[in-house]
Design a protein around this motif. Structure first.
Motif, mmCIF file in Angstrom:
data_model
loop_
_atom_site.group_PDB
_atom_site.id
_atom_site.type_symbol
_atom_site.label_atom_id
_atom_site.label_comp_id
_atom_site.label_asym_id
_atom_site.label_seq_id
_atom_site.Cartn_x
_atom_site.Cartn_y
_atom_site.Cartn_z
ATOM 1 N N ASP A 107 -69.344 64.969 -41.419
ATOM 2 C CA ASP A 107 -69.778 65.740 -42.461
ATOM 3 C C ASP A 107 -71.110 66.126 -42.306
ATOM 4 O OD1 ASP A 107 -67.588 64.618 -44.171
ATOM 5 O OD2 ASP A 107 -68.747 63.426 -45.203
ATOM 6 N N GLY A 108 -72.111 65.593 -41.196
ATOM 7 C CA GLY A 108 -72.652 66.640 -40.779
ATOM 8 C C GLY A 108 -74.239 65.720 -41.394
ATOM 9 N N MET A 109 -74.297 65.991 -42.908
ATOM 10 C CA MET A 109 -75.419 66.069 -43.455
ATOM 11 C C MET A 109 -74.565 65.088 -44.975
ATOM 12 S SD MET A 109 -76.787 66.662 -46.546
ATOM 13 C CE MET A 109 -76.021 67.672 -47.184
ATOM 14 N N GLN A 110 -75.313 63.661 -44.704
ATOM 15 C CA GLN A 110 -74.697 63.212 -46.277
ATOM 16 C C GLN A 110 -76.065 62.481 -46.836
ATOM 17 O OE1 GLN A 110 -72.345 61.161 -47.134
ATOM 18 N NE2 GLN A 110 -71.490 62.474 -46.203
ATOM 19 N N ARG A 111 -76.412 62.872 -47.946
ATOM 20 C CA ARG A 111 -77.296 62.109 -49.533
ATOM 21 C C ARG A 111 -76.767 60.737 -49.214
ATOM 22 N NH1 ARG A 111 -78.074 66.133 -54.183
ATOM 23 N NH2 ARG A 111 -80.024 64.378 -54.593
#
Length: 126
Positions: free
Chosen positions: A52-56
């Motif tokens: 996903d590239g970026m996650q919180r």
């Protein structure tokens, strides 16, 4: 050669065995890499960030079944300390923090994908 003595098959010159077994040799380097990714949740975290590239952290909690907030935080900190992921704190209220792979983490992913392929191929042979 005795078949039980497979360690002699390592392609290293007889006088330069430290290239493989020394403190900075291949064994030590691979062991260091394995320590970076050891832990029940580190691989799922790395693969989610790769996908996903970026996650919180809230999304990671949702996407990784059975992980607790405590273990997620612990593994995220360890991965950040090893330079595999980057934490970005936006300094907002409520807090907003995002995680993504670093260049070093991106460089590790082909190795992990190769390990996955090795496992799939191994299962087909068994």
């Amino acid at each position: 050669m005795d078949p039980a003595r497979t360690h002699k098959k390592v392609p290293v010159a007889e006088l330069n065995r430290s290239a493989c077994l020394g403190p900075d040799g291949a064994v030590a380097q691979v062991t260091r890499c394995l320590k970076m990714i050891s832990g029940r949740w580190k691989l799922p975290i790395l693969f989610r960030l790769y996908a996903d590239g970026m996650q919180r952290s809230s999304l990671l909690l949702r996407d990784i079944p059975d992980i607790s907030q405590k273990m997620l935080t612990q593994h995220l900190r360890e991965l950040e300390a090893d330079g595999l992921i980057r934490r970005t704190d936006f300094g907002e209220k409520p807090p907003r923090v995002e995680y993504r792979l670093t260049d070093r983490g991106e460089g590790l992913m082909p190795v992990l994908l190769s390990a996955r392929q090795f496992s799939e191929d191994y299962d087909q042979l068994a």
